[in-house]
Design an enzyme around this catalytic site. Sequence first.
Site, PDB file in Angstrom:
ATOM      1  N   VAL A 173       0.836  -1.201   0.000  1.00  0.00           N
ATOM      2  CA  VAL A 173       0.000   0.000   0.000  1.00  0.00           C
ATOM      3  C   VAL A 173       0.876   1.259   0.000  1.00  0.00           C
ATOM      4  O   VAL A 173       0.382   2.350   0.278  1.00  0.00           O
ATOM      5  CB  VAL A 173      -0.969   0.036   1.212  1.00  0.00           C
ATOM      6  N   ARG A 183       4.142   2.542  -2.424  1.00  0.00           N
ATOM      7  CA  ARG A 183       4.240   3.034  -3.797  1.00  0.00           C
ATOM      8  C   ARG A 183       4.649   1.858  -4.673  1.00  0.00           C
ATOM      9  O   ARG A 183       5.372   0.963  -4.234  1.00  0.00           O
ATOM     10  CB  ARG A 183       5.308   4.131  -3.911  1.00  0.00           C
ATOM     11  N   ASP A 218      -2.054  -2.444  -4.175  1.00  0.00           N
ATOM     12  CA  ASP A 218      -2.952  -1.308  -4.387  1.00  0.00           C
ATOM     13  C   ASP A 218      -2.242  -0.196  -5.148  1.00  0.00           C
ATOM     14  O   ASP A 218      -2.879   0.775  -5.551  1.00  0.00           O
ATOM     15  CB  ASP A 218      -3.449  -0.792  -3.032  1.00  0.00           C
ATOM     16  N   GLU A 262       0.465   3.789 -13.090  1.00  0.00           N
ATOM     17  CA  GLU A 262      -0.950   3.893 -12.723  1.00  0.00           C
ATOM     18  C   GLU A 262      -1.633   4.849 -13.678  1.00  0.00           C
ATOM     19  O   GLU A 262      -1.087   5.914 -13.964  1.00  0.00           O
ATOM     20  CB  GLU A 262      -1.088   4.402 -11.282  1.00  0.00           C
ATOM     21  N   HIS A 264      -5.362   1.772  -6.429  1.00  0.00           N
ATOM     22  CA  HIS A 264      -4.848   2.848  -5.560  1.00  0.00           C
ATOM     23  C   HIS A 264      -5.989   3.534  -4.803  1.00  0.00           C
ATOM     24  O   HIS A 264      -6.216   4.744  -4.959  1.00  0.00           O
ATOM     25  CB  HIS A 264      -4.057   3.876  -6.381  1.00  0.00           C
ATOM     26  N   SER A 279      -6.706   2.477  -1.318  1.00  0.00           N
ATOM     27  CA  SER A 279      -6.720   1.991   0.059  1.00  0.00           C
ATOM     28  C   SER A 279      -7.045   3.080   1.080  1.00  0.00           C
ATOM     29  O   SER A 279      -7.667   2.799   2.097  1.00  0.00           O
ATOM     30  CB  SER A 279      -5.377   1.339   0.410  1.00  0.00           C
TER      31      SER A 279
END
Lengths: 316, 316
Positions: free
Chosen positions: A223, A225, A249, A254, A273, A275
């Site tokens: 969680v 990077r 996540d 991204e 992404h 969380s």
Amino acid sequence: MPTVLVLDAPAPAPPPRLGSLTGRARVLHADAETLADRLPEADVLLVWDFLSHAARRAWPGAGPRPAWVHTASAGVDHLMCPELAASDAVVTNARGIFDQPIAEYVAALVLALAKDLPRTLDLQRERTWRHRESRRVAGTRACVVGSGPIGRAVVRTLKALGVAAVLVGRTARTGVYGPDDLDRLLARADWVVCAAPLTDDTRGMFDERRFGVMQPSACFINVGRGQLVVEDDLAAALSKRWIAGAALDVFEREPLPADSPLWTAPGLIVSPHMSGDTVGWRDELGAQFVSLFGQWEAGRPLTNVVDKERGYVPGH
Amino acid sequence: MPTVLVLDAPAPAPPPRLGSLTGRARVLHADAETLADRLPEADVLLVWDFLSHAARRAWPGAGPRPAWVHTASAGVDHLMCPELAASDAVVTNARGIFDQPIAEYVAALVLALAKDLPRTLDLQRERTWRHRESRRVAGTRACVVGSGPIGRAVVRTLKALGVAAVLVGRTARTGVYGPDDLDRLLARADWVVCAAPLTDDTRGMFDERRFGVMQPSACFINVGRGQLVVEDDLAAALSKRWIAGAALDVFEREPLPADSPLWTAPGLIVSPHMSGDTVGWRDELGAQFVSLFGQWEAGRPLTNVVDKERGYVPGH
């Protein structure tokens, strides 16, 4: 009146709560294209688009620079550059907003993996009743990497579920193990949780060798990077059953491209992404900036000041 | 030497740990077909197949009956019949084995629903990146129905996650609300968890009216017995969005038939009666029976004795 420049996110909307700056600041907006041109006008830069690297790219350009940069994120890796680090500008972050939501999200993943929930949902889709034994979480061991507020909240939440959770940080101190202990702790963990900041020291830290020391029954959760993990190495570790499962996540790129092999890696949960993003989070981020602006306006020292060399807010 | 008759489950294997009865008891085995014939020989009946109703059907038959019946389950609804209730036979259950595993399973479901994990897994299957906001669990409210050890463990575990969890039982007492409070508590709960025993009082208690008082944002979780819920009413409540989601681990008919509409009810997680079955559970159940047998053999009072009228072990 000072000028606040907001690096807007493409979607869904500009930051809430800035209305309370009316009469106290001139609020300008920029996107990735216009940021470099408008930066010299700004006294304050609010990086609302925490996925964008535009601030890092624009900062080294010509003209004066804002004295204060705030990012609506816990990590600052997307905006730090040598020129910003060497400047007098103060950088603050969204410390505190994401701790508890991310800790709950990690608990959700640990429990989902322990209880084999993804497989249950697969079987439901096939209308297949197949009883399995699942794992008990109480009494298992977790190694949480990253000793900031998020890592600490993760440890607290896992402990509340009866998990023996330990914290690993950049330096050993009371209640925190140091890098020298990491491999030993990874080797006995049932759950390895990465909540570290992205810095030169941490980039790619979860690689083939580290997955190789983990137990075959272990699960890995990131969680922090995406760049903390060598994604190909994780996919290989899952394929070879070096570890039992994982959940990401965050990703090197991204949004995760549709053709990424990670979408179908065996035993891997992919989430976008999200969380830390519980209902009301944007509002909380806006209110936090307004609160910091009040400190800045009054000439008081800012809270949440990031150590620009280390890349995070130094803590306990 | 006393005779212990074991009602075996069809799969996967007879109970472990009974080897320690060697020289202390004659252990016979029966299945649903042969149980009635062998019952008169037995001093003790061990109902290992806790899904079978064979014991309930065989009990009223001819001949002597065992003085002690133990079931490897928390619920006794599958074996109780008026003749057994009226007899002198002592009934014991597996109280204690399933509490913590089921509490963890409920926590897994609450967190999965709060964090929208089923949708995340659906989107992963489609290789689609779609950020959503999720719900924070800390600060939400849960109403846990069933004040036995399982319900109490659920409350403890949810409280550890910051959920304001209340317990509702058959009678109001310290720390437990009574039936008169139920509708009021349901109306304000974010999470309704059913962990009640199946009795004449509780059968079908979750029906159209009760789903109708819940909040549209509420989720319903059943880890008790399928018959506590009117399944058609739950499916309708989900379809009409009277409630936001649900998870069932138990069903009126188990295994759930492949043509059941529940498999595809919107927002419903279906799992195959596995909430309490963590690795080692069969071993623990076998060891628990052996321990009770030691009490019985020594003529000491048995623990875990079920109140045959109420249908559960009376507690605090």
